[in-house]
Design an enzyme around this catalytic site. Structure first.
Site: not given
Length: 722
Positions: A180, A382, A139, A210, A409, A557, A510, A49, A446, A286
């Site tokens: 960009d 949990r 990357g 660019n 939670s 849970r 979920h 590149h 997340e 590029h």
């Protein structure tokens, strides 16, 4: 002449250098030779590149020659500025400046190994953290932006914790180069928002504007006002019109950004991709070598001989000579300050030094509660995780714990915790903090949460142990960043709750079915699914001991039975262990996490209703088990026995074929029902499982265990399972 051949330190060398009018001619020479060298390096193996690296050359001079604080002779100097190349495909830009600045491992021969077949190359196709001068592996575009936010947060937290009047031990700047494409990635926007909210004025993002991506000009898919967006996110915005040649203007912008009192800074620098080539300003510049004819014309355009290759004159090397001496002076001054600090603040020094060495200041093993204090009452794992993690976070300043807007939670809040926030922020909800705080409200971000955690962990190995938390299902959003952490060997703990169909009424959106297989397949990560509080203690012990590996704890849970007579934290650290032994067993049931209860109950039904003897193995972590000696694995799974092995888990079964002969598992998405009813709907009931196991045992008695080889059986008979 190589950088190592330079003689004694020039007179008047300082850690700060100013751009002078006399520098313009030399800077022009560097720009010309740098761009021709990039073209040659890509043409050599007909790949790479070159375009953005050539366009960003003036930015590189401004950074490595004039503005950044670093030491080529001591690349890991603790208070160095951190540089992140988020547009990592432009890696030749960074490698070449590391070479010119005098990093000893980045030799000219190493530069020429870019895209070669050399397995010992220090110039991979994207920057990698193992290389001196590279802070994080980048990357996938946008990851580096979030990493840089994490690095800047680490600086703010250390400064607020250890700096004292007259002792600014930690005050480095984080620089992040983007293109960009980085601006279009969602993870970058998440990170921009968070950094603006936290007012990280030690973070500077440099935009190589660019207006080109792989497909064409940026307006093909994006016409937003970038500067307005960044200002709306709480950033200062500066602009440089001529980013191709105006080194002096870039230096001024960078220095101005360093003076921002209360905001991160975004510097929009206009450049031309593939400057000097026949395809300059075009997408063709590029990601491909330009061809020998165009490389010749590039050299002619920049006043170089078209018949010479890989040319760097002594005058170019001498331009960067002072950097190593400045870096040495910087390290010497900081070391002297640290020694004085040691005398004035001995307790703080001792803790900081341990953290600098990557060591926990206290014995963390003593902080993990013993089995004797655990209740025998059913408990969600949990909650078990909170019981174990919170004392660690309260007593170890290494811990930086955060959540993606799920504090109620995930149970990660400890008594008297302080939030990581700008100290002047006053929220309407009354939850405030300062930069010394170690509880992070990431918001519903997340992906950025996990990528920012990588940056925190990468600041200095072992100085921080970031802990993230969210529902397990949402770690599919975070997965690219978790993978990058595993790739870099960055220790982190990811608390993934609500990990089964037992989550219940929130429904299939979920209820993770397939996600465990992604994390079990991912190299260098511990995916651990404990069945009760004791096993959760073992999971944390394994996670804290895994200093080169991230860990994802898969937690329920719903409340789970406790097994004080059977569960064992030491067994968890071996990945799998005998939970309930049964001499002369007809079958081995493999229980995992929240579904261990079905293995235990099925064993009882098999014995009482069918006269079938079953042993139970707990199998919380495949990777830890795979690392055990063969004899141990044979003893746990009875590889040479004649009894079949059955995995019971409400996930996709893929991968368990290595350990079991049959499975009672899931082959569909979940359903919106109360947790217990969801399990029943999909056949997870000992009175349904047991008869199917009996059929398997009878087949083996009749046809022998060899009849199952190569024929992994799905034992779940429920239609909703498909």
């Amino acid at each position: 002449m190589s950088p190592g051949a330079v003689g004694k330190q020039p007179q008047g060398t300082d850690v700060v250098v100013t751009f002078k009018k006399d520098d313009r001619r030399k800077a022009s020479l560097v720009l010309n030779q740098f761009r021709c060298l990039i073209a040659d390096l890509c043409q050599q193996f007909n790949g790479g590149h070159p375009g953005s690296a050539m366009g960003m050359a003036a930015i590189g001079i401004a950074l490595w020659k004039y503005v950044m604080k670093y030491s080529p002779n001591n690349p890991n100097y603790f208070n160095r500025d951190r540089f992140v190349l988020s547009n990592g495909h432009t890696c030749l830009f960074q490698y070449t400046f590391l070479h010119l600045a005098g990093y000893k491992d980045m030799t000219f021969e190493q530069l020429k190994s870019y895209h070669s077949a050399r397995s010992d190359s220090l110039c991979p196709g994207h920057p990698e953290i193992e290389i001196e001068g590279i802070e994080v592996t980048t990357g996938p575009l946008g990851q580096g932006v979030a990493n840089a936010v994490g690095l800047a947060m680490a600086t703010k937290n250390l400064a607020a914790t250890y700096n004292r009047p007259g002792y600014e031990l930690v005050n480095n700047t984080t620089w992040c180069m983007i293109g960009d494409a980085c601006l279009q990635e969602g993870v970058a926007l998440e990170a921009f928002q968070a950094a603006g909210h936290w007012k990280l004025n030690n973070l500077i993002v440099i935009y190589d504007n660019n207006q080109i991506t792989c497909d064409g000009s940026v307006d093909l898919c994006n016409t937003e006002d970038v500067n307005a967006k960044m200002r709306a996110c709480g950033w200062d915005v500066l602009e440089v019109a001529d980013g191709c040649y105006d080194v002096e203007g870039i230096v001024e912008a960078l220095l101005k950004a360093k003076e921002s009192p209360d905001r991160p800074t975004f510097i929009n620098i206009r450049t031309v991709i593939g400057l000097g080539s026949k395809v300059a300003g075009d997408a063709k510049a590029h990601g491909a070598a330009y061809g020998s004819d165009d490389v010749r014309s590039i050299k002619q355009a920049f006043g170089m001989s078209p018949d010479e290759h890989f040319v760097v004159h002594d005058e170019v090397y001498s331009y960067f000579t002072d950097i190593r001496f400045r870096g040495d002076a910087l390290v010497e001054a900081w070391s002297s300050l640290l020694e004085t600090y040691r005398n004035q603040h001995p307790q703080l020094y001792t803790e900081l030094k341990l953290r600098m060495d990557g060591t926990f200041p206290n014995d963390w093993k003593r902080m993990i509660p013993g089995r004797e204090v655990f209740s025998s009452d059913p408990a969600a794992s949990r909650q078990s995780a909170g019981l174990i993690c919170n004392p660690l976070a309260a007593n170890l300043n290494n811990f930086m714990v955060g959540t993606a807007d799920l504090s109620p939670s995930v149970a990660m809040i400890w008594k008297d915790k302080v939030d990581f926030q700008h100290p002047e922020l006053k929220t309407e909800c009354g939850i405030n903090g300062n930069y010394s705080g170690r509880y992070i409200h990431y918001g519903v971000r997340e992906h950025a949460m996990a990528a920012i955690a990588n940056g925190i962990a990468a600041f200095n190995k072992g100085t921080f142990l970031p802990v993230t938390s969210s529902f397990f299902m949402f770690y599919i959003y975070a997965a690219p960043a978790v993978r990058m952490g595993a790739l870099q060997g960055l220790q982190a703990i990811h608390i993934a709750t609500h990990d089964s169909i037992g989550t219940g009424e929130d429904g299939p959106t979920h209820q993770p079915i397939e996600l465990a297989q992604l994390y079990r397949a991912m190299p260098n990560i511990l995916y651990i699914r404990p069945c009760d509080t004791e096993e959760t203690a073992g999971a944390f012990t394994a996670a804290l001991a895994a200093t080169n590996t991230p860990t994802l704890l898969s937690l329920s849970r719903q409340k789970l039975p406790q097994y004080p007579e059977h569960s064992d934290r030491e067994g968890v650290q071996k990945g799998a262990y005998v939970f309930i032994e049964e001499p002369g067993a007809d079958v081995t049931l493999l229980g995992v996490g929240a579904e261990m209860c079905f293995a235990v109950r099925t064993r009882t039904v098999l014995r009482e209703k069918f006269g079938i003897r079953a042993r139970v193995v707990s199998f919380p972590c495949q990777r830890l088990f795979d690392a055990q000696p063969l004899e141990y694995k044979r003893q746990v799974l009875k590889y040479r026995g004649h009894a079949p092995r059955v995995i019971i888990e409400a996930y996709a079964v893929n991968g368990w074929e290595r350990y079991a002969d049959a499975g009672f598992s899931m082959a569909s998405f979940g359903k919106s029902l109360p947790g217990e009813d969801a399990y029943k709907y999909f056949g997870f009931d000992e009175n349904i499982i047991a008869p199917e196991v009996v059929k398997l045992v009878e087949d083996v008695r009749r046809d022998g265990i060899e009849s199952l080889r190569g024929e992994f059986r799905d034992l779940n008979p429920i239609k909703g399972h498909y």
